[in-house]
Motif scaffolding. Structure first.
Motif: not given
Length: 430
Positions: A228, A294, A328
């Protein structure tokens, strides 16, 4: 077909304002986005007739009598239209016959496996709906609007937020899915697990893709979650997902994963900015990886608030600068920024030079290609070091950089002496 009814405890969404502006002028609007983001609740508030096409009886009703769409009181909502793709063309042809505004709303949670014969261009306008942004969650009253920053007038930046880094970690875990975020912690975890399980066991087969090795898909998703907010290549993600596994899935298999997850709106990559300017000849075009929420990434990695705060999360070995919480948090801010930017008719990208010496987390671009730039920092305080890349960008863009800001976990919004704004994430809104 059911009559319009009141939705309880509805939280106003940014897209509500877009619908209220567009529906009186457009004949048909389609709300698209992953399951659970609130499309049905939002659309139902405006509908007088609802066809729910995840109900087989409702699908059969429209197959037997397509003219019901024309006879029903408007606005007509066709919910989960992708379950009966022919409906798209029915709506398009109905709009051709009668282009009166406010006739149809459609919602879809996937790209249909059998595509409509026509794109709907000129008849059906598509709006993306994402999980709830920070502003939509009611955590604080936004003191700074993206729309104001996009004017280029350098508005006064003031206001505050009580949220701390721990609160943002909690917001990541709670998710932006309206039906999940307010559940008790254990029920929330169970719902997120169920959401991910449904993707593998039901959504993939419904998209015509049977998963022969569910554990491999889950491992690939987990590696993607670990990547991510990075531009990690898909080959590295695959290697991380199958570390120590001699029987790696074929490239065609993982391409299939990506295709189906994109059709389900579960992957939400952020594209690299590609300005047509000689001063930006060597920009990297690789997208930054993001899942739709997320919270899904955190759940895949087994991260709770404590693990995020003390950086004790274990997961696939994907290269990343800084702790998982920072990645995140950036994903949470990116999700929110995309919601605000869509309302302002702007698009969001990121900037990274090919050699990696300069990187700007978010570029919000107006239709005239002028931009507002944002750095995202997992810190309550901002130093000159945190604004280096924004100042680099300002030197190259001049007046085409409308404004610049650092998004933080701090408590106060203000402008620095160099003109760059500092804004707590929860203090920014549309």
């Amino acid at each position: 077909m059911v009559a319009y009814g009141t939705v309880r405890e509805y939280r106003t969404r940014v897209v509500d304002s877009e619908l209220d502006e567009l529906l009186p002028s457009l004949a048909a609007i389609s709300l698209e986005g992953p399951k659970g983001v609130g499309k049905t609740a939002t659309a139902t508030r405006r509908a007088r007739t609802v066809f729910t096409l995840d109900d087989s009886a409702q699908r059969e009703l429209l197959r037997a009598d397509p003219q019901r769409l024309d006879r029903s009181p408007t606005p007509v909502l066709v919910d989960e239209w992708q379950r009966e793709p022919a409906v798209w063309d029915l709506v398009r042809r109905s709009v051709d016959r009668d282009p009166a505004p406010g006739r149809f709303l459609l919602t879809g949670s996937a790209t249909p496996t059998i595509a409509p014969t026509h794109s709907g261009a000129g008849r059906i306008v598509t709006l993306r709906m994402r999980p709830m942004s920070l502003a939509e969650r009611g955590l604080a009253t936004p003191a700074v609007g993206l729309s104001d920053l996009l004017t280029g007038r350098h508005p006064v930046v003031d206001g505050s937020s009580d949220l701390t880094m721990s609160d943002y970690a909690e917001e990541i875990i709670r998710s932006g899915f309206p039906g999940i975020r307010d559940l008790p912690a254990r029920a929330r975890r169970a719902q997120l697990d169920g959401y991910l399980t449904r993707i593998v066991e039901r959504d993939f087969p419904e998209q015509g893709h049977m998963v022969r090795r569910p554990a491999t898909l889950k491992a690939w998703l987990t590696a993607h979650a670990s990547a991510t907010s990075t531009t990690t290549s898909y080959s590295v993600i695959l290697d991380a997902a199958t570390a120590g596994d001699d029987d790696k899935p074929a490239k065609t298999t993982t391409i299939g994963y990506r295709d189906v997850l994109s059709q389900l709106w579960l992957l939400d990559p952020l594209s690299g900015w590609s300005p047509n300017r000689p001063t930006f000849a060597r920009l990297g075009m690789a997208p930054k990886h993001h899942l739709a929420d997320p919270a899904l990434a955190a759940r895949l990695l087994g991260a709770d608030v404590h693990a995020l705060l003390d950086d004790s999360v274990s997961g696939p070995a994907v290269p990343r600068h800084g702790p998982l919480l920072g990645a995140l948090f950036e994903s949470l801010v990116t999700l929110s920024m995309r919601v605000y930017a869509q309302a302002a008719e702007a698009v969001v990208h990121h900037v990274r030079t090919r050699n990696g010496d300069h990187e700007v987390d978010l570029i919000v671009e107006r239709a005239d290609h002028r931009v507002v730039a944002f750095e995202i920092k997992l810190t309550p305080a901002v130093s000159d070091r945190d604004t280096v890349h924004l100042r680099w960008l300002r030197d190259r863009l001049g007046d085409d950089l409308l404004d610049a800001a650092v998004i933080t976990t701090g408590t106060h919004a203000y402008r620095r002496q160099d003109g760059i704004a500092v804004i707590p994430a929860a203090a920014l809104g549309p």
